[in-house]
Design a protein around this motif. Structure first.
Motif, PDB file in Angstrom:
ATOM      1  N   LYS A 180     -17.433 -76.514 -45.470  1.00 29.34           N
ATOM      2  CA  LYS A 180     -17.191 -77.792 -44.779  1.00 29.34           C
ATOM      3  C   LYS A 180     -17.580 -77.694 -43.310  1.00 29.34           C
ATOM      4  N   PHE A 181     -17.211 -76.584 -42.687  1.00 31.70           N
ATOM      5  CA  PHE A 181     -17.493 -76.332 -41.267  1.00 31.70           C
ATOM      6  C   PHE A 181     -18.994 -76.443 -41.015  1.00 31.70           C
ATOM      7  N   VAL A 182     -19.771 -75.852 -41.945  1.00 33.77           N
ATOM      8  CA  VAL A 182     -21.231 -75.899 -41.852  1.00 33.77           C
ATOM      9  C   VAL A 182     -21.740 -77.310 -42.150  1.00 33.77           C
ATOM     10  N   PHE A 183     -21.238 -77.910 -43.205  1.00 34.10           N
ATOM     11  CA  PHE A 183     -21.700 -79.213 -43.706  1.00 34.10           C
ATOM     12  C   PHE A 183     -21.608 -80.295 -42.634  1.00 34.10           C
ATOM     13  N   ASN A 184     -20.577 -80.184 -41.776  1.00 35.28           N
ATOM     14  CA  ASN A 184     -20.316 -81.229 -40.781  1.00 35.28           C
ATOM     15  C   ASN A 184     -20.931 -80.943 -39.410  1.00 35.28           C
ATOM     16  N   ASP A 185     -21.687 -79.858 -39.308  1.00 33.91           N
ATOM     17  CA  ASP A 185     -22.322 -79.533 -38.036  1.00 33.91           C
ATOM     18  C   ASP A 185     -23.480 -80.500 -37.758  1.00 33.91           C
ATOM     19  N   LYS A 186     -23.625 -80.930 -36.500  1.00 37.24           N
ATOM     20  CA  LYS A 186     -24.653 -81.909 -36.139  1.00 37.24           C
ATOM     21  C   LYS A 186     -26.063 -81.386 -36.408  1.00 37.24           C
ATOM     22  N   ARG A 187     -26.258 -80.062 -36.287  1.00 35.04           N
ATOM     23  CA  ARG A 187     -27.578 -79.487 -36.538  1.00 35.04           C
ATOM     24  C   ARG A 187     -28.007 -79.683 -37.989  1.00 35.04           C
ATOM     25  N   ILE A 188     -27.023 -79.665 -38.885  1.00 29.39           N
ATOM     26  CA  ILE A 188     -27.317 -79.884 -40.301  1.00 29.39           C
ATOM     27  C   ILE A 188     -27.726 -81.338 -40.522  1.00 29.39           C
ATOM     28  N   ASP A 189     -27.049 -82.261 -39.826  1.00 27.61           N
ATOM     29  CA  ASP A 189     -27.418 -83.680 -39.926  1.00 27.61           C
ATOM     30  C   ASP A 189     -28.865 -83.895 -39.497  1.00 27.61           C
ATOM     31  N   GLU A 190     -29.280 -83.182 -38.452  1.00 33.82           N
ATOM     32  CA  GLU A 190     -30.634 -83.339 -37.931  1.00 33.82           C
ATOM     33  C   GLU A 190     -31.672 -82.681 -38.829  1.00 33.82           C
ATOM     34  N   CYS A 191     -31.253 -81.634 -39.530  1.00 32.53           N
ATOM     35  CA  CYS A 191     -32.191 -80.855 -40.347  1.00 32.53           C
ATOM     36  C   CYS A 191     -32.413 -81.477 -41.730  1.00 32.53           C
ATOM     37  N   PHE A 192     -31.362 -82.105 -42.294  1.00 38.13           N
ATOM     38  CA  PHE A 192     -31.455 -82.626 -43.661  1.00 38.13           C
ATOM     39  C   PHE A 192     -31.261 -84.147 -43.670  1.00 38.13           C
ATOM     40  N   SER A 193     -32.162 -84.833 -44.328  1.00 38.23           N
ATOM     41  CA  SER A 193     -32.049 -86.292 -44.403  1.00 38.23           C
ATOM     42  C   SER A 193     -30.996 -86.740 -45.406  1.00 38.23           C
ATOM     43  N   LEU A 194     -30.625 -85.856 -46.334  1.00 40.08           N
ATOM     44  CA  LEU A 194     -29.617 -86.198 -47.345  1.00 40.08           C
ATOM     45  C   LEU A 194     -28.665 -85.019 -47.527  1.00 40.08           C
ATOM     46  N   LYS A 195     -27.380 -85.284 -47.431  1.00 40.74           N
ATOM     47  CA  LYS A 195     -26.360 -84.253 -47.671  1.00 40.74           C
ATOM     48  C   LYS A 195     -25.472 -84.696 -48.835  1.00 40.74           C
ATOM     49  N   MET A 196     -25.180 -83.736 -49.734  1.00 38.00           N
ATOM     50  CA  MET A 196     -24.328 -84.042 -50.891  1.00 38.00           C
ATOM     51  C   MET A 196     -23.297 -82.941 -51.063  1.00 38.00           C
ATOM     52  N   TRP A 197     -22.105 -83.343 -51.408  1.00 40.35           N
ATOM     53  CA  TRP A 197     -21.000 -82.382 -51.650  1.00 40.35           C
ATOM     54  C   TRP A 197     -20.450 -82.619 -53.052  1.00 40.35           C
ATOM     55  N   VAL A 198     -20.460 -81.568 -53.877  1.00 37.18           N
ATOM     56  CA  VAL A 198     -19.949 -81.680 -55.249  1.00 37.18           C
ATOM     57  C   VAL A 198     -18.986 -80.534 -55.509  1.00 37.18           C
ATOM     58  N   CYS A 199     -17.758 -80.869 -55.893  1.00 37.92           N
ATOM     59  CA  CYS A 199     -16.810 -79.838 -56.324  1.00 37.92           C
ATOM     60  C   CYS A 199     -17.038 -79.596 -57.805  1.00 37.92           C
ATOM     61  N   VAL A 200     -17.516 -78.414 -58.139  1.00 34.82           N
ATOM     62  CA  VAL A 200     -17.858 -78.096 -59.528  1.00 34.82           C
ATOM     63  C   VAL A 200     -16.616 -77.692 -60.300  1.00 34.82           C
ATOM     64  N   SER A 201     -15.793 -76.836 -59.693  1.00 36.87           N
ATOM     65  CA  SER A 201     -14.584 -76.284 -60.318  1.00 36.87           C
ATOM     66  C   SER A 201     -14.942 -75.663 -61.651  1.00 36.87           C
ATOM     67  N   ASN A 223     -23.478 -89.863 -57.203  1.00 30.56           N
ATOM     68  CA  ASN A 223     -22.450 -90.558 -56.422  1.00 30.56           C
ATOM     69  C   ASN A 223     -22.356 -90.008 -55.005  1.00 30.56           C
ATOM     70  N   SER A 224     -22.537 -88.708 -54.871  1.00 28.35           N
ATOM     71  CA  SER A 224     -22.476 -88.115 -53.538  1.00 28.35           C
ATOM     72  C   SER A 224     -23.685 -88.526 -52.700  1.00 28.35           C
TER      73      SER A 224
END
Length: 847
Positions: free
Chosen positions: A214-235, A249-250
């Motif tokens: 999560k810490f990585v996912f929400n970093d501004k550098r990641i927003d700038e690097c990737f045009s699409l971000k998706m989070w899936v809990c596989v469990s 859906n994500s």
């Protein structure tokens, strides 16, 4: 919790009943049909056990049913063991019995007619009880699941994760964050390479893998690097359709989510097309959180569906299991480490106090430091205990948390114990019992695979070895799997022998899951519960008073920490009178001078050790009645004058560890048919070993240590090519002043030897050229052999050699130095080479 072991117990009982040897023996004594019916009922019950184990947590009546089954299963084990004891006794009588022995046998309860009648009644009783309990299985609506294929599909929504996190909630993970971001932002070497990079984060439950993601996912550098971000809990659910739906859906704009039920109605082809349209032309980051799936076919199927993104798209995976990380990852896994003590305390303060409140309560902060120590750097454990004390200002409440084991403290469904137990729930049945037995050892115990193997083997919790396998091979597989699932740490793989520790919180988990079956006794425990099966003593001063009159179920008594046992005779008398089904009796460091003759009545005993007893001079001959005995350990018994002459009657003996004053090894014309390991130490009068393959047809491990008069070449006068060869896999020669060269008979083991240790052999001056014919040698350790100055010319022919260690051999170490030593070209192909540096040797010499 011990009811969770029932599936593996049922499997072991059915396997035993189905074995050819057991069926033949049952026909001989006329019990074949009785045992066949027992096997049939066991199979019916086993079929629903996995479902019952999964559903029992919230069903008290089902728990009670499983508890009744456990009692019947253990009684069935005892009855079948009784049957095996009689069969073994018949073999011994046939091979070694005198007329007096046979007459005595006829007039005893072991008389074939009496025995058959007694066994038939016992089997009928167990079958009747099992039938009665089994009939109740229909009340619970249990499904038939014949194969234990963990992962278990629980649909536990409490484990569903999301991508939101406040940076202020994350402590001590900046370095990890930067490392992961660096990997995510790296460009593929080939701009046209569309292959997905998959970066795994691995670690024990509760260590903070999801928080880091999560810490990585929400970093501004990641927003700038990737045009699409998706989070899936596989469990635990790796259903391809459902995962595609989650990814779609994500990927959707939060303001326009697709309805789940609409997607559920779409077929797989349409779903795949929908997914491709979402990913096409996008440089995306997909987080797959909490992956448990180890089915590579499923993973490859999903990966192929999400190859649609542009170059530089990445997948970040979190998992507790190394093998899954290796299967999915395209780069080396990021192994998440424990928090530092300082960061752990900062996190604890954050959860235990309102902001700034800790400054008013320095005393509680000091107690908090002690509480944090028991968390061993696991953030979820810190959070669990910190939140437990939030806004509590009574010293006794803080001291209670400090002084109690974590598993004794109140827990919520998402706290540390629940998270760790999830790892346990995903263990296959055959591993659960093995893991639970770790609870018999104290925290920070340094385990050795040999010790673990012997305990597991004696208690019958190992699966039968497959063709060309040994029990030791099965143990290695079990340990590798536990290591892969982050249950073990500080793991050192020495080839044939491994050593490791378990995290304190994992030890707490073992205590929790084994609480109905295993007990590590200390001064805080005054009485032993009736149904405890395995006992380990940290102290002994209250030994006799601990046992109730009903404590007949005990299978294990051990002193894992080497506590001195003052009155062994009284303990043994208690064991013989109350625990007739005892399997393991480990009395290491005891101080008794004699053992009672009654020890011969413990006919189910598999494991007996009086290691490091400095007083005992003789063992009673009755010990040779223990036909089930697999391990006899009298190592370090320096006053032991001789071993019993009837030792040859121990036809099940697999491991013999001895120290004795004898000049001749205690053997007879009869071979030791099952012996796998022979450890001979501190036998200062011993002159030779009878290492004829006819005496030891199955011997695989030989360790000889501190035997100053032993001539290893005296074991036979000649060698003929047509004679059977020794099958030794490990040879260890330790502190032996006699040999100037390796014994010639070792050449016989060229096709089998895997590990060779030579340590403190002061006069060893050369290694023979035939050493290069050891085509299976994997481990070679040479230590403190100062006269050894060269290696065989053809040592580079040892293509299987993976581990070479040379230390305290001054000249040889200089010649083997990496890249500069004259012997380096001969050993540079070896994967792991450890050569002591000359500077260190010179420093030691100067000192």
């Amino acid at each position: 919790m011990a009811e969770l072991f029932l599936f593996s117990i049922a499997e072991s009982l059915i396997t035993k009943l189905a074995s050819h040897a057991f069926q033949e023996a049952s026909r001989v004594v006329g019990l074949y049909h009785h045992l066949r019916d027992l096997k049939k009922t066991l199979s019916l019950v086993k079929a629903v056990l996995l479902d019952a184990e999964q559903k029992q947590e919230h069903n008290h009546e089902l728990q009670e049913w499983l508890s009744q089954l456990k009692s019947v299963f253990y009684d069935a084990q005892d009855v079948l063991d009784e049957f095996e004891c009689q069969t073994l006794r018949k073999h011994v009588l046939k091979a070694h019995g005198t007329i007096k022995d046979e007459v005595s046998h006829f007039f005893s309860s072991s008389n074939p007619l009496v025995f058959r009648s007694k066994m038939a009644q016992q089997i009928k009783d167990v079958s009747k009880r099992l039938d009665k309990v089994a009939a109740d299985r229909h009340k619970f609506g249990l499904r038939i699941i014949d194969v234990d294929t963990r992962v278990v599909h629980r649909r536990d929504t409490s484990r569903m994760t999301h991508s939101r996190v406040s940076d202020s909630d994350v402590i001590g993970r900046e370095h990890d964050k930067e490392k992961i971001i660096e990997l995510l932002m790296q460009q593929n070497p080939n701009d046209h390479d569309k292959s997905l990079s998959v970066i795994p984060i691995v670690g024990i439950g509760g260590l903070g893998k999801t928080t880091l993601a999560k810490f990585v996912f929400n970093d501004k550098r990641i927003d700038e690097c990737f045009s699409l971000k998706m989070w899936v809990c596989v469990s635990d659910d790796f259903d391809i359709n459902q995962l595609i739906i989650k990814i779609i859906n994500s990927a959707n704009d939060a303001s326009a989510p697709l309805r789940q039920q609409n997607l559920n109605m779409v077929d797989l082809e349409q779903l795949q097309n929908h997914l491709r349209s979402k990913l096409a032309g996008q440089k995306f980051l997909l987080v797959l959180d909490d992956v448990w799936n180890d089915d590579r076919v499923k993973w490859v199927e999903l990966r192929n569906l999400i190859q649609e993104g542009v170059a530089g798209s990445k997948i970040l995976v979190t998992t507790r299991i190394d093998s899954i990380a290796s299967m999915m990852g395209t780069v080396t896994s990021h192994k998440l480490q424990s928090l530092s003590p300082e960061n752990s305390l900062s996190l604890f303060v954050k959860w235990a106090f309102k902001e700034g409140e800790e400054e008013k309560h320095p005393h509680f902060v000091n107690i908090g430091k002690e509480i944090v120590n028991k968390c061993k750097g696991v953030p979820l454990a810190v959070r669990t205990l910190g939140s437990l004390l939030f806004s509590k200002f009574e010293a006794n409440e803080w001291e209670y948390v400090r002084d109690n084991e974590i598993w004794n403290l109140p827990q919520k469904k998402d706290d540390i114990l629940a998270v760790l137990k999830l790892s346990y729930d995903f263990l296959p049945s055959y591993l659960r019992q093995c893991f639970a037995l770790f609870s018999l050892y104290p925290k920070d115990y340094e385990f050795r695979s040999v010790e673990v193997a012997r305990l597991w083997e004696a208690l019958g919790v190992l699966a039968p070895p497959r063709k060309n396998e040994t029990p030791e091979d099965v143990v290695k597989q079990y340990l590798d799997e536990l290591l892969s699932r982050s249950f073990l740490q500080d793991f050192i793989d020495g080839g044939t022998i491994c050593q490791f520790k378990i995290h304190d919180l994992v030890h707490d988990l073992a205590l929790f899951v084994a609480e109905d079956e295993c007990l590590l006794l200390n001064s805080h425990i005054q009485n032993i519960p009736e149904n405890i099966w395995h006992l380990s003593f940290a102290e002994y001063n209250f030994l006799e008073n601990s046992f109730t009159s009903k404590s007949v179920a005990v299978r294990t008594i051990m002193f894992s920490n080497g506590a001195e046992v003052a009155n062994v005779e009284a303990l043994l008398n208690t064991c013989v009178s109350k625990f007739k089904f005892l399997r393991v009796l480990d009395l290491r460091d005891s101080t008794c001078k004699t053992l009672p003759r009654s020890i011969g009545k413990l006919k189910h005993l598999r494991y007996f050790s009086i290691q490091n007893n400095r007083n005992i001079k003789r063992l009673p001959n009755s010990i040779c009645k223990l036909q089930n005995l697999q391990l006899l350990n009298v190592l370090g018994c320096e006053e032991l004058e001789a071993l019993p002459k009837g030792l040859r009657k121990l036809i099940s003996l697999r491991h013999l560890d001895i120290t004795t004053k004898q000049t001749v090894f205690p053997y007879s014309p009869l071979k030791f048919p099952a012996l796998k390991t022979l450890y001979v130490a501190d036998c200062h009068s011993l002159k030779s070993l009878p290492l004829e393959v006819t005496n030891f047809p199955e011997l695989e491990t030989l360790i000889v240590k501190d035997c100053v008069n032993l001539d290893l070449d005296l074991w036979k006068d000649h060698h003929e090519e047509q004679n059977p060869k020794l099958k030794l896999k490990l040879v260890g020669l330790w502190r032996l002043p006699q040999p100037v060269a390796l014994p010639q008979w070792l050449q016989e083991t060229a096709n089998s030897l895997q590990s060779l240790f030579m340590m403190n052999c002061d006069n060893l001056g050369m290694l023979p050229e035939w050493l290069s014919t050891m085509t299976n040698l994997k481990v070679l350790i040479i230590s403190d052999c100062p006269k050894l100055i060269s290696l065989p010319d053809n040592i580079h022919h040892l293509t299987a050699l993976e581990y070479l260690q040379i230390s305290d051999c001054p000249e040889l170490c200089k010649k083997c130095q990496p890249h500069v030593g004259e012997f380096w070209p001969k050993i540079s192909h070896i994967k792991h080479v450890f050569i002591e540096e000359p500077e260190k040797l010179e420093e030691e010499e100067d000192a």
